[in-house]
Scaffold this active site. Structure first.
Site, PDB file in Angstrom:
ATOM      1  CB  SER A 241      -0.903   0.005   1.228  1.00 50.65           C
ATOM      2  OG  SER A 241      -0.144   0.360   2.375  1.00 50.65           O
ATOM      3  CE  LYS A 242      -0.361   6.074  -3.786  1.00 52.94           C
ATOM      4  NZ  LYS A 242       0.753   6.224  -4.677  1.00 52.94           N
ATOM      5  NE  ARG A 243       0.318   0.523   6.007  1.00 57.12           N
ATOM      6  CZ  ARG A 243       0.995  -0.612   6.173  1.00 57.12           C
ATOM      7  NH1 ARG A 243       2.070  -0.627   6.907  1.00 57.12           N
ATOM      8  NH2 ARG A 243       0.571  -1.730   5.617  1.00 57.12           N
TER       9      ARG A 243
END
Ligand code: GLU
Length: 466
Positions: A241-243
């Site tokens: 994910s973007k994380r």
């Protein structure tokens, strides 16, 4: 198998090209290209609410940057909706599908009753075996007559033998009451019509494969080879994910990773062949096979990505690297190179490329050739330009004016000047770095002098000598 291999990448244009999608495309591309086959591109734009032309454009840009060229025209799934509907009617004619007149309320009531009985709520339409003479004049959907008993077996080249109990699957709708085809039908019709022999895609589609295989069977079509590849996870093993960092292919371009390095890294992400780590795409095409794809999700490893990119920077052809650098500058919204900078960059690439992993790093190392006179040295570098050093630089410049501009001729001159001043070459290098680049850490003094040329070298030394 004597038939030509045909693979495809079938993204839904609802956003940018995700790195996982890029890898799926890459695997399909390698598999086809390595076998003299075809790699096709289909945009799955049936969902009119979520599909946008901007997303399609972004996907094409991402694929193009990655160097994944497709054969023929891009196919629009939405444009083929009449053909999908035609196949639904053919299924009706073959008796492998039926008209279902059940209303939403009836279906909901059926499900609720099943659940109340503690059964898995698979809707069983009362219209499945109804005599057409009993059909009302009312809206209907077309449902596939799925087998009620037994098992559907997906012989998957990555996941192995996957068995689905048919009783867990309902008679899925292939044509809605408004005459539009469902996604499940469209995928199969398109893959069949496009002659796709191998479906290589994310394992989030494994469940769909059972239903899709039923459509192939219902039409008497040859089932393709299935290969459902595990998704990409972040370094911590969780779904990417973007994380974790960038997830879009174009973001990697803007971060300055070379496309060849990115291809190499993504090829190794979830696929292995002996101990092969660094390879060109031509080599990858020869090695790539479905048996080398792992079953466990691959983890993104930014360090490894960078190292792989470093190898490809060093291996790259200079002219191609210059073009890619220019494309990077544009993609990253940075100033383009001036003519002077470009000429210097051409001369510097053969050595600069050997010590960098990304284009921003390359630009950083190329600082000396990007700057204009007068150069304002950084504070630490300026310390090397004391009066003694400035005097030494002064005695150097006249000798450089007549020197021939090669390392072999420059070396004795610099050594001589250092010896006359009673210092080692190391001591001379610091003021030279400060004068030529305004920094303490730079490429070799000779490399810089050769790249910027005699006139510029002499002027920078004169500026610094005061
Ligand atoms: N359109 C689907 C997706 O973007 C892929 C379908 C397929 O490969 O069969 O996930």
């Amino acid at each position: 198998m004597s038939t030509q291999v045909v693979t495809r990448f079938a993204p839904s244009p609802t956003g940018y090209l995700h790195i996982g999608g890029g890898r799926t495309a890459l695997f399909n591309w390698l598999y086809a290209r390595g076998r003299g086959g075809k790699f096709l591109l289909r945009i799955e734009d049936t969902d009119r609410e979520r599909s946008t032309p901007e997303a399609t454009a972004a996907i094409l840009r991402g694929l193009t940057w990655l160097g994944l060229d497709w054969d023929g025209e891009v196919v629009s799934q939405f444009a083929r909706r009449d053909r999908h509907a035609e196949v639904a009617h053919q299924m009706l004619a073959r008796g492998t599908a039926y008209k279902c007149f059940s209303t939403q309320e009836e279906i909901a009531a059926f499900r609720a009753a099943e659940e109340a009985e503690g059964r898995y709520p698979v809707f069983l339409s009362p219209w499945r075996d109804a005599d057409p003479a009993t059909h009302p004049d009312a809206p209907y959907v077309i449902r596939m007559k799925a087998p009620r008993t037994g098992e559907t077996v997906i012989d998957d080249k990555v996941q192995g033998r996957v068995v689905i109990r048919n009783e867990t699957l309902d008679d899925m709708i292939v044509l809605r009451s408004d005459g539009t085809p469902t996604y499940m039908l469209a995928v199969v019709v398109d893959d069949h019509d496009m002659g796709v022999t191998h479906v290589i895609r994310g394992d989030d589609h494994l469940n769909n494969a059972a239903r899709q295989q039923m459509v192939y069977d219902a039409m008497g079509w040859q089932v393709p080879v299935w290969a459902h590849i595990p998704l990409i996870h972040g370094p911590d093993g969780k779904k990417l994910s973007k994380r974790h960092g960038a997830t879009g292919v174009e973001e990697y371009q803007a971060m300055g990773y070379p496309a060849a390095g990115m291809r190499n890294y993504l090829t190794r992400l979830g696929w292995a062949h002996g101990d092969a780590e660094i390879f060109t795409s031509e080599e990858a095409m020869k090695m790539f096979d479905l048996s080398g794809i792992g079953r466990a999700p691959a983890r993104l490893d930014f360090k490894k990505l960078e190292n792989t990119c470093g190898h490809h920077m060093a291996m790259a052809d200079d002219a191609a690297l210059l073009q890619e650098l220019k494309a990077f500058l544009a993609a990253a919204g940075r100033e383009p190179l001036t003519d002077v900078q470009e000429t210097r960059m051409k001369a510097a690439l053969p050595f600069l490329k050997k010590s960098v992993k990304t284009f921003p790093e390359l630009m950083e190392k190329a600082h000396f050739l990007l700057i204009d006179r007068p150069i304002a040295p950084e504070a630490k570098a300026a310390e090397a330009l004391d009066s003694v050093s400035r005097g030494i630089l002064k005695s150097l410049t006249p000798r450089l004016r007549n020197a021939s501009w090669t390392k072999d001729s420059l070396e004795p001159i610099l050594n001589e000047v250092a010896a006359e001043a009673g210092i080692g070459f190391g001591k001379l290098a610091a003021p030279l770095r400060a004068a030529l680049a305004g920094r303490t850490v730079t490429p070799s003094v000779y490399d810089m002098m050769l790249v910027i040329g005699r006139d510029e070298t002499v002027r920078r030394l004169e500026d610094a000598a005061g």
